[in-house]
Write a protein that holds these residues in place. Structure first.
Motif, mmCIF file in Angstrom:
data_model
loop_
_atom_site.group_PDB
_atom_site.id
_atom_site.type_symbol
_atom_site.label_atom_id
_atom_site.label_comp_id
_atom_site.label_asym_id
_atom_site.label_seq_id
_atom_site.Cartn_x
_atom_site.Cartn_y
_atom_site.Cartn_z
ATOM 1 N N UNK A 100 0.857 -1.187 0.000
ATOM 2 C CA UNK A 100 0.000 0.000 0.000
ATOM 3 C C UNK A 100 0.886 1.228 0.000
ATOM 4 N N UNK A 101 0.416 2.247 -0.680
ATOM 5 C CA UNK A 101 1.170 3.493 -0.728
ATOM 6 C C UNK A 101 0.455 4.552 0.095
ATOM 7 N N UNK A 102 1.168 5.592 0.432
ATOM 8 C CA UNK A 102 0.671 6.542 1.428
ATOM 9 C C UNK A 102 -0.521 7.356 0.953
ATOM 10 N N UNK A 103 -0.836 7.316 -0.330
ATOM 11 C CA UNK A 103 -1.984 8.080 -0.811
ATOM 12 C C UNK A 103 -3.273 7.252 -0.779
ATOM 13 N N UNK A 104 -3.185 6.055 -0.202
ATOM 14 C CA UNK A 104 -4.332 5.154 -0.130
ATOM 15 C C UNK A 104 -4.520 4.710 1.312
ATOM 16 N N UNK A 105 -5.783 4.591 1.763
ATOM 17 C CA UNK A 105 -6.027 4.185 3.135
ATOM 18 C C UNK A 105 -6.248 2.692 3.298
ATOM 19 N N UNK A 106 -6.699 2.036 2.226
ATOM 20 C CA UNK A 106 -6.993 0.621 2.332
ATOM 21 C C UNK A 106 -6.842 -0.016 0.955
ATOM 22 N N UNK A 107 -6.415 -1.263 0.972
ATOM 23 C CA UNK A 107 -6.284 -2.020 -0.277
ATOM 24 C C UNK A 107 -6.637 -3.460 -0.007
ATOM 25 N N UNK A 108 -7.363 -4.077 -0.926
ATOM 26 C CA UNK A 108 -7.813 -5.438 -0.703
ATOM 27 C C UNK A 108 -7.488 -6.306 -1.910
ATOM 28 N N UNK A 109 -7.098 -7.550 -1.627
ATOM 29 C CA UNK A 109 -6.837 -8.511 -2.684
ATOM 30 C C UNK A 109 -7.350 -9.857 -2.210
ATOM 31 N N UNK A 110 -8.533 -10.208 -2.616
ATOM 32 C CA UNK A 110 -9.197 -11.453 -2.223
ATOM 33 C C UNK A 110 -9.312 -11.522 -0.699
ATOM 34 N N UNK A 111 -8.628 -12.487 -0.054
ATOM 35 C CA UNK A 111 -8.796 -12.637 1.398
ATOM 36 C C UNK A 111 -7.847 -11.746 2.205
ATOM 37 N N UNK A 112 -7.032 -10.988 1.516
ATOM 38 C CA UNK A 112 -6.013 -10.175 2.187
ATOM 39 C C UNK A 112 -6.335 -8.701 2.022
ATOM 40 N N UNK A 113 -6.201 -7.946 3.087
ATOM 41 C CA UNK A 113 -6.408 -6.507 3.030
ATOM 42 C C UNK A 113 -5.353 -5.831 3.893
ATOM 43 N N UNK A 114 -5.016 -4.628 3.512
ATOM 44 C CA UNK A 114 -4.084 -3.832 4.311
ATOM 45 C C UNK A 114 -4.704 -2.457 4.512
ATOM 46 N N UNK A 115 -4.593 -1.941 5.732
ATOM 47 C CA UNK A 115 -5.069 -0.605 6.040
ATOM 48 C C UNK A 115 -3.897 0.246 6.499
ATOM 49 N N UNK A 116 -3.972 1.515 6.241
ATOM 50 C CA UNK A 116 -2.900 2.447 6.592
ATOM 51 C C UNK A 116 -3.489 3.676 7.252
ATOM 52 N N UNK A 117 -2.935 4.033 8.389
ATOM 53 C CA UNK A 117 -3.314 5.259 9.075
ATOM 54 C C UNK A 117 -2.060 6.111 9.181
ATOM 55 N N UNK A 118 -1.922 7.078 8.278
ATOM 56 C CA UNK A 118 -0.686 7.873 8.236
ATOM 57 C C UNK A 118 -0.559 8.793 9.443
#
Lengths: 114, 114
Positions: free
Chosen positions: B50-68
């Protein structure tokens, strides 16, 4: 297969000796990174080369050195080896530009110092 | 330099449960946050980033969240399966002069029991 090739896969050597680990990056990748992985320290960044030039240094000991050659392959030289240098050494490569920073890892070289 | 803390160090779940791994970073200039999965004896492999201009990204069963603001990011795995068992590493990248260097957390060993 990541496209990053490391040789040798395994290396056993005695304390005080010197070894060279070799890495060939993916075709087109200009950046090469070296990491040391031990059980208690996780993945420790050692050094980064981009297109033949050293770009960043991490926790790399003075007994260790690296270089990247004109054909972009890289070598990590470890000298005066100690028992504590036993670890898995990974090389990773990436295109090297900020817009594409995914790093692809090789299979690693397992170094055992006896 | 950058410092990445990762928790928990081990995580055991039942098949079908969700798993969450959390990381914090210190350098507010970091802008790239990949997650790597490493199976026993194998190389780390990128599973999501995930890059800093995005808060969340999902790929099937996997997701990543970012709180800058809070400087933390998390990996979420839903409907876990035994083959998800591995060590997971988070990383943060702070590219001085446009070149990336990854600082890794110490890893989370995920064990999914059938």
């Amino acid at each position: 297969d990541s496209g990053v090739t490391q040789t040798p896969k395994h290396l056993i050597t005695a304390t005080g000796q010197r070894v060279t680990l070799r890495c060939s990056p993916r075709s087109g990748d200009l950046s090469v990174y070296w990491y040391q992985q031990s059980l208690d320290q996780g993945l420790q960044f050692l050094i980064h080369y981009y297109n033949g030039e050293e770009r960043a240094k991490g926790n790399i000991l003075e007994r260790f050195s690296a270089q990247q050659f004109p054909d972009l392959h890289s070598e990590l030289n470890l000298s005066s080896l100690e028992l504590g240098d036993s670890a898995l050494y990974f090389c990773a490569s990436s295109v090297g530009l900020d817009r594409n920073t995914e790093a692809f890892f090789g299979q690693g070289t397992r170094l055992t110092v006896v | 330099g950058e410092n990445v803390e990762q928790h928990p160090s081990t995580l055991s779940v039942q098949e079908g449960d969700s798993a969450v791994i959390k990381c914090t970073y210190s350098d507010s200039a970091s802008n790239y946050f990949p997650w790597y999965k490493q199976e026993l004896g194998k190389r780390p492999q990128l599973i999501i980033d995930i890059r800093s201009n995005v808060g969340e990204k999902k790929d099937q069963r996997i997701a990543v969240t970012l709180n800058k603001t809070a400087k933390h990011f998390s990996l979420h795995i839903t409907e876990t399966q035994p083959e998800d068992s591995a060590v997971y590493f988070c990383a943060a990248s702070n590219p001085p002069s446009g070149y990336s260097t990854l600082t890794f957390g110490k890893g989370t060993m995920l064990l999914v029991s059938p």
